[in-house]
Design a protein around this motif. Structure first.
Motif, PDB file in Angstrom:
ATOM      1  N   VAL A 190       9.370   6.367   1.084  1.00  0.00           N
ATOM      2  CA  VAL A 190       7.973   6.597   0.712  1.00  0.00           C
ATOM      3  C   VAL A 190       7.766   7.976   0.105  1.00  0.00           C
ATOM      4  O   VAL A 190       8.552   8.908   0.328  1.00  0.00           O
ATOM      5  N   LEU A 191       6.683   8.083  -0.652  1.00  0.00           N
ATOM      6  CA  LEU A 191       6.279   9.349  -1.251  1.00  0.00           C
ATOM      7  C   LEU A 191       5.351  10.093  -0.298  1.00  0.00           C
ATOM      8  O   LEU A 191       4.446   9.504   0.282  1.00  0.00           O
ATOM      9  N   GLY A 192       5.576  11.382  -0.183  1.00  0.00           N
ATOM     10  CA  GLY A 192       4.751  12.195   0.705  1.00  0.00           C
ATOM     11  C   GLY A 192       3.293  12.185   0.304  1.00  0.00           C
ATOM     12  O   GLY A 192       2.389  12.131   1.161  1.00  0.00           O
ATOM     13  N   SER A 193       3.033  12.225  -0.994  1.00  0.00           N
ATOM     14  CA  SER A 193       1.650  12.247  -1.470  1.00  0.00           C
ATOM     15  C   SER A 193       0.935  10.936  -1.137  1.00  0.00           C
ATOM     16  O   SER A 193      -0.258  10.945  -0.757  1.00  0.00           O
ATOM     17  N   MET A 194       1.646   9.806  -1.245  1.00  0.00           N
ATOM     18  CA  MET A 194       1.038   8.519  -0.929  1.00  0.00           C
ATOM     19  C   MET A 194       0.908   8.323   0.581  1.00  0.00           C
ATOM     20  O   MET A 194      -0.063   7.712   1.058  1.00  0.00           O
ATOM     21  N   ALA A 195       1.844   8.848   1.319  1.00  0.00           N
ATOM     22  CA  ALA A 195       1.770   8.747   2.784  1.00  0.00           C
ATOM     23  C   ALA A 195       0.566   9.520   3.305  1.00  0.00           C
ATOM     24  O   ALA A 195      -0.110   9.082   4.262  1.00  0.00           O
ATOM     25  N   ALA A 196       0.278  10.657   2.676  1.00  0.00           N
ATOM     26  CA  ALA A 196      -0.876  11.454   3.097  1.00  0.00           C
ATOM     27  C   ALA A 196      -2.181  10.712   2.797  1.00  0.00           C
ATOM     28  O   ALA A 196      -3.173  10.854   3.524  1.00  0.00           O
ATOM     29  N   ILE A 197      -2.199   9.894   1.742  1.00  0.00           N
ATOM     30  CA  ILE A 197      -3.397   9.146   1.374  1.00  0.00           C
ATOM     31  C   ILE A 197      -3.549   7.886   2.221  1.00  0.00           C
ATOM     32  O   ILE A 197      -4.683   7.495   2.556  1.00  0.00           O
ATOM     33  N   HIS A 198      -2.425   7.252   2.583  1.00  0.00           N
ATOM     34  CA  HIS A 198      -2.465   5.990   3.330  1.00  0.00           C
ATOM     35  C   HIS A 198      -1.687   6.114   4.643  1.00  0.00           C
ATOM     36  O   HIS A 198      -0.671   5.415   4.844  1.00  0.00           O
ATOM     37  N   PRO A 199      -2.134   6.942   5.532  1.00  0.00           N
ATOM     38  CA  PRO A 199      -1.408   7.141   6.795  1.00  0.00           C
ATOM     39  C   PRO A 199      -1.343   5.871   7.652  1.00  0.00           C
ATOM     40  O   PRO A 199      -0.366   5.663   8.374  1.00  0.00           O
ATOM     41  N   ASP A 200      -2.357   5.017   7.600  1.00  0.00           N
ATOM     42  CA  ASP A 200      -2.368   3.803   8.429  1.00  0.00           C
ATOM     43  C   ASP A 200      -1.243   2.842   8.024  1.00  0.00           C
ATOM     44  O   ASP A 200      -0.648   2.180   8.890  1.00  0.00           O
TER      45      ASP A 200
END
Length: 357
Positions: free
Chosen positions: A195-205
């Protein structure tokens, strides 16, 4: 008596009018040359000048004859040092006039050879050093990096076991990642998500759901940069920033790293090794990022898969990408490979490594 007087008178007249000193040599070309001070040049100097002269020909016979001619013309005795002229004196002319030059000049066999060897000597180490520098600066290919760093860089698992690992990149997103999770759950298969860190920060759930359903999460950089083009600091930031985001969401720092595009250089591989990361690329590419149909995705995977394969697919991407074919191919793919005797495992299980550092 008269006849005798007349004869005597004639002889006297002839002696008086025609006499010449017998000590003086005949004025031919050779004697004139021998009288010149230039002949005081030593035989060594004469031979040296001859060899350097443009009159020396390519014919060994002509050369030998010309040298013999010069030696014949030189005086036998060696003059004293006080009578020897300077080395800049003009070389003898007579012997040169007797030598007929041929078509191609011959260079001295000694001095030019010495000069040539001397001119080459300093260039040898320079060429070697330049070659070593070029070798040192040559960039290794990915396959060469895998061979050089087998404990840090992986493309596949063991071919001795009929196990394979499904991997999904570029998530999480809300369009396709949940659908991929649903398909995996329905077929009771665990996968690995890079996963991408930037996307993980946006979609933590969604990140939490991935972890809670038993899938493994790996680091795919923060913003999908081409890592070899980054400075050392920016490269490290891409990894460490993502790690920080994931640590807070899933409770561990992923050991598995997949560089975007699979691209990485040797310096970065060394850094990964020093920090106990494991680089994981793939040996089967579904090409699903091209928005392929499910049949195309299925075909690409089936024709490449072998025991130990790591299969690349995607669970997220650009807005222009349609990963519907990926989602639809998951069910049929699992069924076909299971029917062929394959077992689906996560990457840590396939490589026999831990998922965290």
């Amino acid at each position: 008596m008269t006849k005798r007087l007349w004869s005597f008178s004639i002889v006297c007249l002839l002696v008086t009018s025609c006499g010449a000193p017998f000590s003086k040599p005949f004025p031919d070309q050779s004697s004139a040359h021998l009288a010149s001070p230039h002949v005081t040049q030593t035989s060594t100097e004469a031979n040296r000048d001859f060899e350097e002269s443009h009159f020396v020909t390519d014919s060994d016979a002509n050369t030998a004859n010309a040298k013999k001619r010069i030696n014949t013309l030189l005086p036998v005795s060696t003059p004293s040092a006080s009578t020897v002229p300077s080395a800049s004196a003009t070389p003898s002319r007579a012997p040169r006039s007797t030598v007929t030059p041929s078509s191609k000049p011959k260079i001295s066999s000694r001095k030019p050879a010495t000069q040539t060897e001397a001119s080459k000597r300093p260039s040898v180490p320079v060429q070697k050093n330049q070659g070593q520098i070029r070798i040192a600066q040559k960039k290794l290919t990915l396959s060469q990096l895998v061979v050089k760093y087998p404990e840090t860089f992986k493309l596949r698992g063991s071919s001795q076991e009929k196990k394979i690992a499904l991997t999904f990149d570029d998530g999480p997103d809300t369009r396709f990642t949940p659908k991929v999770l649903d398909a995996l759950k329905a077929n009771q298969v665990k996968a690995t998500f890079f996963v991408l860190g930037s996307m993980a920060a946006i979609h933590p759930d969604i990140i939490k759901r991935i972890a809670n359903e038993g899938h493994v999460i790996g680091n795919h950089s923060y913003s999908h940069e081409n890592l070899p083009k980054l400075s050392v600091d920016k490269f490290q930031n891409q990894i460490e920033r993502t790690e920080h985001v994931l640590q807070g969401l899933i409770g561990y720092s992923p050991r598995l790293i997949r560089p975007p595009y699979g691209a990485i250089n040797e310096e970065q591989v060394k850094w990964m090794a020093d920090h106990h990361y494991l680089i994981v690329n793939w040996n089967v590419d579904s090409l699903d990022w091209k928005s392929l149909s499910s049949d195309q995705v299925l075909h690409n995977i089936m024709q490449q898969t072998k025991p130990g394969s790591i299969i690349l697919q995607h669970s997220g991407g650009a807005d222009s990408q349609d990963l519907s074919g990926t989602v639809q191919a998951i069910g049929p793919l699992i069924s076909k490979l299971k029917a062929s005797g394959y077992t689906f495992v996560t990457v840590p299980e396939l490589l026999h490594v831990t998922k965290s550092r």
